[in-house]
Design a protein around this motif. Structure first.
Motif, PDB file in Angstrom:
ATOM      1  N   VAL A  51       0.838  -1.206   0.000  1.00 43.06           N
ATOM      2  CA  VAL A  51       0.000   0.000   0.000  1.00 43.06           C
ATOM      3  C   VAL A  51       0.873   1.256   0.000  1.00 43.06           C
ATOM      4  O   VAL A  51       0.534   2.257  -0.641  1.00 43.06           O
ATOM      5  CB  VAL A  51      -0.959  -0.016   1.201  1.00 43.06           C
ATOM      6  N   ALA A  52       1.992   1.196   0.702  1.00 43.15           N
ATOM      7  CA  ALA A  52       2.926   2.327   0.655  1.00 43.15           C
ATOM      8  C   ALA A  52       3.431   2.538  -0.774  1.00 43.15           C
ATOM      9  O   ALA A  52       3.555   3.680  -1.240  1.00 43.15           O
ATOM     10  CB  ALA A  52       4.102   2.074   1.605  1.00 43.15           C
ATOM     11  N   PHE A  53       3.709   1.449  -1.481  1.00 43.98           N
ATOM     12  CA  PHE A  53       4.124   1.528  -2.883  1.00 43.98           C
ATOM     13  C   PHE A  53       3.033   2.198  -3.719  1.00 43.98           C
ATOM     14  O   PHE A  53       3.305   3.078  -4.545  1.00 43.98           O
ATOM     15  CB  PHE A  53       4.415   0.125  -3.405  1.00 43.98           C
ATOM     16  N   ASN A  66      11.973   0.945   8.083  1.00 48.02           N
ATOM     17  CA  ASN A  66      12.594   0.852   9.399  1.00 48.02           C
ATOM     18  C   ASN A  66      11.656   0.318  10.461  1.00 48.02           C
ATOM     19  O   ASN A  66      12.079  -0.398  11.370  1.00 48.02           O
ATOM     20  CB  ASN A  66      13.124   2.225   9.825  1.00 48.02           C
ATOM     21  N   ARG A  67      10.371   0.655  10.367  1.00 50.44           N
ATOM     22  CA  ARG A  67       9.432   0.208  11.394  1.00 50.44           C
ATOM     23  C   ARG A  67       8.935  -1.218  11.173  1.00 50.44           C
ATOM     24  O   ARG A  67       8.775  -1.975  12.138  1.00 50.44           O
ATOM     25  CB  ARG A  67       8.210   1.139  11.437  1.00 50.44           C
ATOM     26  N   TRP A  68       8.699  -1.578   9.938  1.00 45.70           N
ATOM     27  CA  TRP A  68       8.023  -2.841   9.660  1.00 45.70           C
ATOM     28  C   TRP A  68       8.976  -3.975   9.275  1.00 45.70           C
ATOM     29  O   TRP A  68       8.552  -5.123   9.182  1.00 45.70           O
ATOM     30  CB  TRP A  68       6.991  -2.643   8.543  1.00 45.70           C
ATOM     31  N   PHE A  69      10.244  -3.651   9.032  1.00 46.76           N
ATOM     32  CA  PHE A  69      11.186  -4.672   8.570  1.00 46.76           C
ATOM     33  C   PHE A  69      12.474  -4.608   9.372  1.00 46.76           C
ATOM     34  O   PHE A  69      13.001  -3.527   9.643  1.00 46.76           O
ATOM     35  CB  PHE A  69      11.509  -4.476   7.081  1.00 46.76           C
ATOM     36  N   VAL A  70      12.957  -5.784   9.759  1.00 49.73           N
ATOM     37  CA  VAL A  70      14.307  -5.929  10.284  1.00 49.73           C
ATOM     38  C   VAL A  70      15.166  -6.579   9.212  1.00 49.73           C
ATOM     39  O   VAL A  70      16.239  -6.083   8.874  1.00 49.73           O
ATOM     40  CB  VAL A  70      14.311  -6.761  11.581  1.00 49.73           C
ATOM     41  N   ALA A  71      14.689  -7.677   8.656  1.00 46.22           N
ATOM     42  CA  ALA A  71      15.326  -8.271   7.485  1.00 46.22           C
ATOM     43  C   ALA A  71      14.809  -7.594   6.216  1.00 46.22           C
ATOM     44  O   ALA A  71      13.705  -7.053   6.194  1.00 46.22           O
ATOM     45  CB  ALA A  71      15.022  -9.770   7.425  1.00 46.22           C
ATOM     46  N   ARG A  72      15.617  -7.601   5.177  1.00 42.92           N
ATOM     47  CA  ARG A  72      15.255  -7.096   3.845  1.00 42.92           C
ATOM     48  C   ARG A  72      14.978  -5.599   3.811  1.00 42.92           C
ATOM     49  O   ARG A  72      14.244  -5.104   2.966  1.00 42.92           O
ATOM     50  CB  ARG A  72      14.025  -7.841   3.291  1.00 42.92           C
ATOM     51  N   ARG A  73      15.552  -4.838   4.723  1.00 42.13           N
ATOM     52  CA  ARG A  73      15.298  -3.397   4.730  1.00 42.13           C
ATOM     53  C   ARG A  73      15.780  -2.733   3.446  1.00 42.13           C
ATOM     54  O   ARG A  73      15.098  -1.881   2.878  1.00 42.13           O
ATOM     55  CB  ARG A  73      15.981  -2.747   5.926  1.00 42.13           C
ATOM     56  N   GLY A  74      16.989  -3.095   3.020  1.00 44.99           N
ATOM     57  CA  GLY A  74      17.518  -2.490   1.799  1.00 44.99           C
ATOM     58  C   GLY A  74      16.659  -2.804   0.595  1.00 44.99           C
ATOM     59  O   GLY A  74      16.364  -1.928  -0.230  1.00 44.99           O
ATOM     60  N   LEU A  75      16.206  -4.049   0.489  1.00 40.72           N
ATOM     61  CA  LEU A  75      15.357  -4.446  -0.627  1.00 40.72           C
ATOM     62  C   LEU A  75      14.038  -3.695  -0.605  1.00 40.72           C
ATOM     63  O   LEU A  75      13.571  -3.191  -1.639  1.00 40.72           O
ATOM     64  CB  LEU A  75      15.108  -5.954  -0.577  1.00 40.72           C
ATOM     65  N   VAL A  76      13.421  -3.597   0.575  1.00 39.91           N
ATOM     66  CA  VAL A  76      12.134  -2.895   0.696  1.00 39.91           C
ATOM     67  C   VAL A  76      12.300  -1.421   0.368  1.00 39.91           C
ATOM     68  O   VAL A  76      11.460  -0.825  -0.327  1.00 39.91           O
ATOM     69  CB  VAL A  76      11.547  -3.082   2.113  1.00 39.91           C
ATOM     70  N   MET A  77      13.394  -0.832   0.833  1.00 41.64           N
ATOM     71  CA  MET A  77      13.647   0.579   0.520  1.00 41.64           C
ATOM     72  C   MET A  77      13.782   0.757  -0.988  1.00 41.64           C
ATOM     73  O   MET A  77      13.274   1.733  -1.560  1.00 41.64           O
ATOM     74  CB  MET A  77      14.916   1.044   1.238  1.00 41.64           C
ATOM     75  N   GLY A  78      14.445  -0.195  -1.636  1.00 42.09           N
ATOM     76  CA  GLY A  78      14.574  -0.109  -3.091  1.00 42.09           C
ATOM     77  C   GLY A  78      13.242  -0.239  -3.792  1.00 42.09           C
ATOM     78  O   GLY A  78      12.940   0.499  -4.742  1.00 42.09           O
ATOM     79  N   ILE A  79      12.400  -1.162  -3.325  1.00 39.38           N
ATOM     80  CA  ILE A  79      11.086  -1.359  -3.948  1.00 39.38           C
ATOM     81  C   ILE A  79      10.212  -0.116  -3.776  1.00 39.38           C
ATOM     82  O   ILE A  79       9.568   0.342  -4.724  1.00 39.38           O
ATOM     83  CB  ILE A  79      10.391  -2.594  -3.353  1.00 39.38           C
ATOM     84  N   LEU A  80      10.192   0.443  -2.568  1.00 38.43           N
ATOM     85  CA  LEU A  80       9.355   1.618  -2.329  1.00 38.43           C
ATOM     86  C   LEU A  80       9.875   2.834  -3.095  1.00 38.43           C
ATOM     87  O   LEU A  80       9.081   3.635  -3.609  1.00 38.43           O
ATOM     88  CB  LEU A  80       9.287   1.919  -0.831  1.00 38.43           C
ATOM     89  N   THR A  81      11.176   2.969  -3.155  1.00 40.07           N
ATOM     90  CA  THR A  81      11.744   4.063  -3.945  1.00 40.07           C
ATOM     91  C   THR A  81      11.331   3.937  -5.405  1.00 40.07           C
ATOM     92  O   THR A  81      11.070   4.938  -6.091  1.00 40.07           O
ATOM     93  CB  THR A  81      13.273   4.064  -3.833  1.00 40.07           C
ATOM     94  N   ALA A  82      11.261   2.694  -5.873  1.00 39.48           N
ATOM     95  CA  ALA A  82      10.853   2.462  -7.260  1.00 39.48           C
ATOM     96  C   ALA A  82       9.400   2.849  -7.500  1.00 39.48           C
ATOM     97  O   ALA A  82       8.977   2.980  -8.659  1.00 39.48           O
ATOM     98  CB  ALA A  82      11.067   0.999  -7.636  1.00 39.48           C
ATOM     99  N   ILE A 116      13.041   1.235 -11.998  1.00 40.38           N
ATOM    100  CA  ILE A 116      12.491   0.202 -11.115  1.00 40.38           C
ATOM    101  C   ILE A 116      13.509  -0.922 -10.934  1.00 40.38           C
ATOM    102  O   ILE A 116      13.822  -1.334  -9.811  1.00 40.38           O
ATOM    103  CB  ILE A 116      11.176  -0.355 -11.692  1.00 40.38           C
ATOM    104  N   LEU A 117      14.042  -1.409 -12.042  1.00 42.78           N
ATOM    105  CA  LEU A 117      15.011  -2.499 -11.979  1.00 42.78           C
ATOM    106  C   LEU A 117      16.263  -2.072 -11.231  1.00 42.78           C
ATOM    107  O   LEU A 117      16.774  -2.783 -10.362  1.00 42.78           O
ATOM    108  CB  LEU A 117      15.378  -2.945 -13.399  1.00 42.78           C
ATOM    109  N   GLY A 118      16.763  -0.872 -11.570  1.00 35.66           N
ATOM    110  CA  GLY A 118      17.997  -0.406 -10.955  1.00 35.66           C
ATOM    111  C   GLY A 118      17.865  -0.159  -9.468  1.00 35.66           C
ATOM    112  O   GLY A 118      18.769  -0.491  -8.692  1.00 35.66           O
ATOM    113  N   THR A 119      16.738   0.397  -9.040  1.00 36.31           N
ATOM    114  CA  THR A 119      16.569   0.726  -7.629  1.00 36.31           C
ATOM    115  C   THR A 119      16.376  -0.528  -6.785  1.00 36.31           C
ATOM    116  O   THR A 119      16.939  -0.644  -5.689  1.00 36.31           O
ATOM    117  CB  THR A 119      15.381   1.684  -7.443  1.00 36.31           C
ATOM    118  N   VAL A 120      15.564  -1.458  -7.269  1.00 33.80           N
ATOM    119  CA  VAL A 120      15.375  -2.712  -6.538  1.00 33.80           C
ATOM    120  C   VAL A 120      16.700  -3.479  -6.444  1.00 33.80           C
ATOM    121  O   VAL A 120      17.068  -3.996  -5.387  1.00 33.80           O
ATOM    122  CB  VAL A 120      14.286  -3.576  -7.198  1.00 33.80           C
TER     123      VAL A 120
END
Length: 449
Positions: free
Chosen positions: A23-25, A135-151, A303-307
Motif C-alpha cells: 500500500v505504501a508503494f 525501518n518500522r516494519w522490517f528488520v530483514a530485507r530493509r535495503g530491498l524494501v527501501m529499493g522497492i518503495l523508492t521504485a 524500477i530495476l535499478g533501484t530494486v
C-alpha cells in the motif's frame, strides 16, 4: 504477545509487513503522478499563455524545494499523528494542487498550485515515508524494501508520463492535470484502511525480527535493529524532533558529505533530466510525446535499478555503490548534448537505459548510511539529507531554465551536471561507516523543559 500468537503469525503465508509495503508503494505511485508532469506540460502552457521557461521553472523549483524541506517534518509528524493520517492528507493536497491548476490564468498561480500545494503534499510523503515503513516494519530485507518503495515513484513516472503527454498534446493540459488529481484521490481510501503505524498494531513483530522465546538456529537480527523496531511510541513535538535530528547530525562530517552528494543527485535527476529533458529534446526537433516515452523508459529501468540497488546495499559497502552510480551518471550527462536529435537512435537508447538504472539507485545506500551512522535518528536525518536532495533539484530546475533562456540551449546545464557528479563521487568516500551516531546520545526529541 504470547508464544502461541507468535507461532500463528509465523505460519501465515504473507507477513502483514508486506501488505503495508504494497500500500505504501501504491501511495508513492499515486503521488508521483505530478513528478513527471511539468516536463510534459511546460510546452502546452507556453503555447497557450506565452509563459517563459524561467517562470515555469521557478514554480517547479518551489515545488521541489518544499518537497524536500517538508520531508524531515513529515517524518516527525508521522511519529506524532500517525502514518495514514499524514499520507492521506498529503494525497489530498496533491489532488487539490493538480485539480485546482485547471483554473490558472496567470503564471504566479503556478506557484500556488504546482509549487505550494503539490510541494507540501508530495513532501509529506517523499522518500522519508519509504524509510519510515522500511525501518518500522522490517528488520530483514530493509535495503530491498527501501529499493522497492523508492521504485514506486519511478513506476508512477512510467504509468503517468505517456498518457499525460498524449492527453496534453491531443486534448489539452487541463484534462492531463485532472488525471493526476484523480489518481491521488483514489489512493486515499486504500491508505486509510490498510496502513498502520507499527507492527504491534497488527499484533506482529517486524518482518525478520526473532522473538526471544523462539530464537533457534536461525541467526537473530542485530540487537540495535530489534531495539529500534520495538521502541516505545511517545508523542513528540514534530518541529523539535526534526530540528533535534538536524542539530545532532550537523556535528558529523559524514552528514555534510551525504547531504551535498544527495543534493547533486537531486540536481542531476529531478532538477535537470526530470524537468528539462522533454523541452531540450523538443529544441532538437523531437516530438514531445516521443521524448516523454523515452523518459518513461527511464522509469522502467529505474524500477530495476533501484530494486537491484537495494539488494546490493544489503551485501556491499554503500559508499562504493554511490561512487559507481555518480560516475556513470556524470559520463551520461557529459555525452548528452551529442546524443540529442530529432529521432531516437541506439546511442540515445543506451543513455536512457544507463540513466534509468542509475536514476534513484542512490537512495537505498544513502538511507542505509544514514541509519548506520546515526542510529535511531537515521530516519529523521535521512529526511534532512533528502531535503538537500530537493534543494539541489530546485536549484538545477531553475538554473537550467535560466541557461536555456540566456543561451538558447541546455548544453551548459548538462555539462555542469557532469562536473557535479564527479564531486558527489568523491564525497561518497568521505562518509565514515563507523557507528558514532549510535554511541552518542542524540538530542532529545521532545524535551520541552
Amino acid at each position: 504477545m504470547s508464544t502461541t500468537s507468535v507461532e500463528t503469525v509465523r505460519r501465515r503465508r504473507i507477513h502483514p509487513a508486506w501488505w503495508v509495503a504494497a500500500v505504501a508503494f501504491l501511495a508513492l505511485l499515486a503521488a508521483s503522478g505530478f513528478r513527471a508532469a511539468p516536463g510534459a506540460l511546460m510546452v502546452p502552457l507556453h503555447h497557450e499563455f506565452g509563459w517563459s521557461t524561467s517562470s515555469m521553472s521557478l514554480a517547479v523549483s518551489v515545488n521541489l524545494l518544499l518537497y524536500g524541506l517538508t520531508a524531515p517534518f513529515a517524518a516527525a509528524l508521522m511519529d506524532r499523528f500517525g502514518i495514514r493520517q499524514v499520507v492521506a492528507l498529503a494525497l489530498a493536497l496533491v489532488a487539490l494542487g493538480a485539480g485546482g491548476s485547471i483554473v490558472m490564468t496567470a503564471s504566479w498561480q503556478l506557484l500556488i498550485f504546482w509549487g505550494v500545494l503539490i510541494g507540501l503534499g508530495t513532501g509529506s510523503m517523499a522518500l522519508v515515508f519509504a524509510a519510515t515503513i522500511a525501518n518500522r516494519w522490517f528488520v530483514a530485507r530493509r535495503g530491498l524494501v527501501m529499493g522497492i518503495l523508492t521504485a514506486g515513484s519511478a513506476t508512477g513516472q512510467l504509468i503517468f508520463l505517456p498518457p499525460v503527454a498524449a492527453i496534453a498534446e491531443s486534448t489539452g493540459w487541463r484534462p492531463a492535470s485532472l488525471l493526476i488529481a484523480a489518481a491521488a484521490l483514489l489512493a486515499v481510501p486504500v491508505v486509510w484502511f490498510v496502513l498502520r503505524d507499527h507492527p504491534s498494531d497488527r499484533g506482529v513483530l517486524p518482518y525478520g525480527a526473532q522473538p526471544a522465546a523462539t530464537a533457534g538456529p536461525t541467526p537473530a537480527p542485530s540487537s540495535d535493529a530489534e531495539a529500534d523496531a520495538a521502541a516505545p511510541r511517545r508523542p513528540a513535538n514534530a518541529a523539535r524532533q526534526a530540528f533535534g535530528g538536524l542539530f545532532f547530525a550537523a556535528r558529523h562530517r559524514s552528514f555534510w558529505a551525504l547531504a551535498i552528494a544527495f543534493a547533486i543527485c537531486g540536481a542531476t535527476t529531478n532538477g535537470l533530466i526530470g524537468i528539462h529533458f522533454i523541452p531540450s529534446a523538443h529544441d532538437h526537433g523531437m516530438p514531445a510525446t516521443t521524448a516523454a516515452g523515452l523518459l518513461a523508459v527511464v522509469g522502467v529501468f529505474d524500477i530495476l535499478g533501484t530494486v537491484f540497488s537495494g539488494w546490493l546495499t544489503d551485501r556491499f559497502d554503500p559508499r562504493i555503490l554511490l561512487v559507481a552510480y555518480y560516475t556513470f551518471r556524470g559520463v551520461g550527462l557529459l555525452l548528452l548534448p551529442w546524443l540529442l536529435s530529432d529521432t531516437v537512435h541506439p546511442s540515445m537508447v543506451l543513455f536512457i537505459v544507463i540513466y534509468g538504472l542509475d536514476w534513484v539507485a542512490t537512495v537505498p545506500p544513502t538511507a542505509a548510511l544514514c541509519r548506520e551512522v546515526f542510529g535511531e535518528q537515521g530516519t529523521i536525518v535521512f529526511g534532512w539529507v533528502f531535503a538537500a536532495h530537493q534543494i539541489g533539484a530546485a536549484g538545477a530546475a531553475l538554473g537550467a531554465g535560466v541557461i536555456r533562456d540566456v543561451f538558447g540551449e541546455y548544453t551548459y546545464a548538462w555539462w555542469g551536471g557532469a562536473v557535479m557528479c564527479a564531486v558527489a563521487a568523491v564525497l561518497s568516500i568521505v562518509v565514515r561507516r563507523d557507528r558514532g551516531g549510535r554511541k552518542r546520545k542524540p538530542i532529545p526529541a521532545e524535551a520541552d523543559a
